[in-house]
Design an enzyme around this catalytic site. Structure first.
Site, PDB file in Angstrom:
ATOM      1  N   HIS A  72       0.842  -1.200   0.000  1.00 25.37           N
ATOM      2  CA  HIS A  72       0.000   0.000   0.000  1.00 25.37           C
ATOM      3  C   HIS A  72       0.876   1.249   0.000  1.00 25.37           C
ATOM      4  O   HIS A  72       1.667   1.460   0.915  1.00 25.37           O
ATOM      5  CB  HIS A  72      -0.916   0.011   1.224  1.00 25.37           C
ATOM      6  CG  HIS A  72      -2.099  -0.897   1.084  1.00 25.37           C
ATOM      7  ND1 HIS A  72      -3.262  -0.729   1.786  1.00 25.37           N
ATOM      8  CD2 HIS A  72      -2.291  -1.971   0.277  1.00 25.37           C
ATOM      9  CE1 HIS A  72      -4.129  -1.672   1.423  1.00 25.37           C
ATOM     10  NE2 HIS A  72      -3.560  -2.442   0.528  1.00 25.37           N
ATOM     11  N   TYR A 200      -9.114   5.584   7.573  1.00 20.25           N
ATOM     12  CA  TYR A 200      -9.284   5.935   8.993  1.00 20.25           C
ATOM     13  C   TYR A 200     -10.314   7.065   9.031  1.00 20.25           C
ATOM     14  O   TYR A 200     -10.069   8.136   8.468  1.00 20.25           O
ATOM     15  CB  TYR A 200      -7.969   6.448   9.594  1.00 20.25           C
ATOM     16  CG  TYR A 200      -6.895   5.387   9.761  1.00 20.25           C
ATOM     17  CD1 TYR A 200      -6.097   4.984   8.692  1.00 20.25           C
ATOM     18  CD2 TYR A 200      -6.671   4.794  11.002  1.00 20.25           C
ATOM     19  CE1 TYR A 200      -5.106   4.019   8.856  1.00 20.25           C
ATOM     20  CE2 TYR A 200      -5.683   3.834  11.183  1.00 20.25           C
ATOM     21  CZ  TYR A 200      -4.902   3.453  10.099  1.00 20.25           C
ATOM     22  OH  TYR A 200      -3.923   2.498  10.269  1.00 20.25           O
ATOM     23  N   PRO A 292      -4.143   0.666  18.906  1.00 16.39           N
ATOM     24  CA  PRO A 292      -3.899   0.172  17.548  1.00 16.39           C
ATOM     25  C   PRO A 292      -4.030   1.208  16.429  1.00 16.39           C
ATOM     26  O   PRO A 292      -3.787   0.895  15.267  1.00 16.39           O
ATOM     27  CB  PRO A 292      -4.959  -0.926  17.371  1.00 16.39           C
ATOM     28  CG  PRO A 292      -6.025  -0.589  18.354  1.00 16.39           C
ATOM     29  CD  PRO A 292      -5.374   0.117  19.486  1.00 16.39           C
ATOM     30  N   LYS A 296       0.914  -0.011  15.157  1.00 20.05           N
ATOM     31  CA  LYS A 296       2.323  -0.076  15.563  1.00 20.05           C
ATOM     32  C   LYS A 296       2.700  -1.243  16.470  1.00 20.05           C
ATOM     33  O   LYS A 296       3.893  -1.503  16.653  1.00 20.05           O
ATOM     34  CB  LYS A 296       2.710   1.232  16.276  1.00 20.05           C
ATOM     35  CG  LYS A 296       2.702   2.440  15.380  1.00 20.05           C
ATOM     36  CD  LYS A 296       3.710   2.274  14.275  1.00 20.05           C
ATOM     37  CE  LYS A 296       3.698   3.392  13.271  1.00 20.05           C
ATOM     38  NZ  LYS A 296       4.223   3.021  11.973  1.00 20.05           N
ATOM     39  N   TYR A 384       4.003   6.803   9.990  1.00 20.23           N
ATOM     40  CA  TYR A 384       3.167   5.663   9.612  1.00 20.23           C
ATOM     41  C   TYR A 384       3.988   4.565   8.922  1.00 20.23           C
ATOM     42  O   TYR A 384       3.804   3.383   9.206  1.00 20.23           O
ATOM     43  CB  TYR A 384       2.016   6.117   8.696  1.00 20.23           C
ATOM     44  CG  TYR A 384       0.911   5.090   8.588  1.00 20.23           C
ATOM     45  CD1 TYR A 384      -0.082   5.009   9.555  1.00 20.23           C
ATOM     46  CD2 TYR A 384       0.889   4.178   7.533  1.00 20.23           C
ATOM     47  CE1 TYR A 384      -1.095   4.051   9.473  1.00 20.23           C
ATOM     48  CE2 TYR A 384      -0.115   3.218   7.437  1.00 20.23           C
ATOM     49  CZ  TYR A 384      -1.100   3.164   8.415  1.00 20.23           C
ATOM     50  OH  TYR A 384      -2.089   2.209   8.337  1.00 20.23           O
TER      51      TYR A 384
END
Ligand code: RFL
Ligand code: PHB
Length: 389
Positions: A72, A200, A292, A296, A384
């Site tokens: 991704h 998200y 979460p 990570k 990220y």
């Protein structure tokens, strides 16, 4: 029984350490409390940082990940009815891989089998002894018999509830914790993911996340109460709540179906200082927990194992103890930065029951800023994809 490094816990941290040390010619024994089926069946994390991918390849467990994992190059933040893409590749030159923790664990077990690694399952009453001596040992019960395992070092990879951390005397450790006033209700379903990438979603009714495992397996989460009773959540209720938290266009594309797994996870930030006591080293969830939201937990376990394996290989290779002496500080420096990111992303996207109207406006302003500013997006993307080791 005797080994070089005794590893408590056969989750991803313990198995990865065992695998890397074995490749370096260092003998290990892994002690796991649960059955292999249980460990291999747990549904948990789904996103691998770039560094975790490289580490798995170096540990000779990257082949299936590279074949089946989904690369991704970005993800989206849904906010105020719109979708804002965070282009990880453009912003950082790096990507993440969607490949479930379940698959990582299966690959690690398969590699341990092939290499003849010793992993004892269903062990009971694991206790560590003589941690401050050069020859620590572990006692445990297995198949109805009492055993003693002598070793040079003990790796405590036994997760948040394991005995390793508790064996460090109270006065030699300091704990830092934040428990969030909500949890995540997760559903796995054999449906096509709603989007090609993760979404998200921040919404006034609560956070939602659209994730996936493969093109026919979706993983969705919604923010819920931390004491939520799973029996109160029919599949229909879950899909209805998820849909109302997503932008209209996305919600219209949502494919629903029966759930094949449903669970509630509480959200917590936690760090134990120190991560070393004598000959005991903590790694992964045994030493720290992140909520979460930034994906990570598993990745942090992998970076601990990178530092710890390097330190042990140095010690066995040359007798140099600088790596093991510096392990706790090195690992904790990255742990705290990752804790900060996971806390920040959690604070940004969830609905906090006690937030004042002022705090709610601050959250909206931060999300607006994030989706308009290249600098803010770069900071998000850099964290990220994973900070360097
Ligand atoms: P694990 O995976 O908890 O493995 C620890 C192992 O130690 C064993 N153990 C013992 N063995 C011997 N004797 C004892 N007395 C023992 N006590 C415990 C346990 O049976 C277990 O097999 O820790 P590790 O290896 O450090 O790996 C860390 C990751 O598993 C963890 O950070 C992530 O899964 C966290 N996490 C998530 N992370 C994400 O990045 N994204 C997610 O979506 C996500 N979902 C989750 C999660 C963790 C969850 N937990 C811990 C409840 C969902 C859940 C439900
Ligand atoms: C998951 O797919 O389980 C997942 C993905 C991203 C997260 C958390 C969980 O931030």
């Amino acid at each position: 029984m005797k080994t070089c490094v005794a590893i408590i816990g056969g989750g991803p941290a313990g198995l990865l350490l065992s695998q890397i040390l074995h490749i370096a010619g260092i003998d290990t024994v892994v002690l796991e409390r649960r059955s292999r089926d249980h460990v291999e069946g747990r549904i948990r994390a789904g996103v691998l940082e770039n560094g975790t991918q490289s580490l798995l390849r170096r540990a000779s467990v990257g082949e299936r990940m590279d074949r089946e994992g989904l690369i991704h190059g970005g993800f989206s933040i849904a906010h105020r009815g719109g979708m804002h893409r965070i282009d990880l590749m453009t912003l950082t030159g790096r990507n993440v891989m969607v490949y479930g923790q379940t698959e990582v664990t299966r690959d690690l077990y398969a590699a341990r089998d092939t290499m003849g690694g010793v992993v004892l399952h269903d062990v009971e009453d694991v206790a560590v002894h003589d941690l401050r001596s050069d020859k620590p040992h572990i006692t445990f019960n297995h198949a109805g018999e009492a055993h003693r395992l002598d070793c040079d070092f003990i790796a405590g990879c036994d997760g948040f509830h394991g005995p390793s951390r508790q064996s460090i005397p109270r006065e030699s450790r300091r704990e830092f914790e934040r428990v969030y006033p909500f949890g995540w209700l997760g559903v796995l379903s054999e449906t096509a993911p709603v989007d090609d990438e993760l979404v998200y979603a921040g919404h006034e009714n609560g956070f939602a996340l659209c994730s996936m495992r493969n093109p026919r397996l979706s993983r969705y989460y919604i923010q819920c109460r931390s004491d939520e009773n799973i029996a109160d959540w029919s599949d229909d209720r879950f899909w209805t709540v998820l849909r109302e938290r997503l932008p209209v266009d996305l919600a219209a594309r949502l494919e629903t179906g029966p759930s094949i797994e449903k669970s509630v996870a509480p959200l917590r930030s936690y760090v134990c200082e120190t991560m070393r006591y004598g000959r005991l080293f903590l790694a992964g969830d045994a030493a720290h927990i992140v909520p979460p939201t930034g994906a990570k937990g598993l990745n942090l376990a992998a970076s601990d194992i990178h530092y710890l394996s390097e330190a042990l290989i140095q010690w066995y290779g040359s007798g140099n103890s600088s790596g093991i002496d510096g392990y706790a500080d090195r690992a904790l420096s990255r742990v705290w930065k990752t804790e900060r990111f996971s806390w920040w992303m959690t604070s940004l996207l969830h609905s906090f029951p006690k937030n004042s109207p002022f705090e709610q406006r601050m959250q909206t302003a931060e999300l607006d800023y994030l989706t308009e500013s290249q600098a803010a997006m770069t900071a998000l993307a850099e964290n990220y994809v994973g900070l360097p080791y």
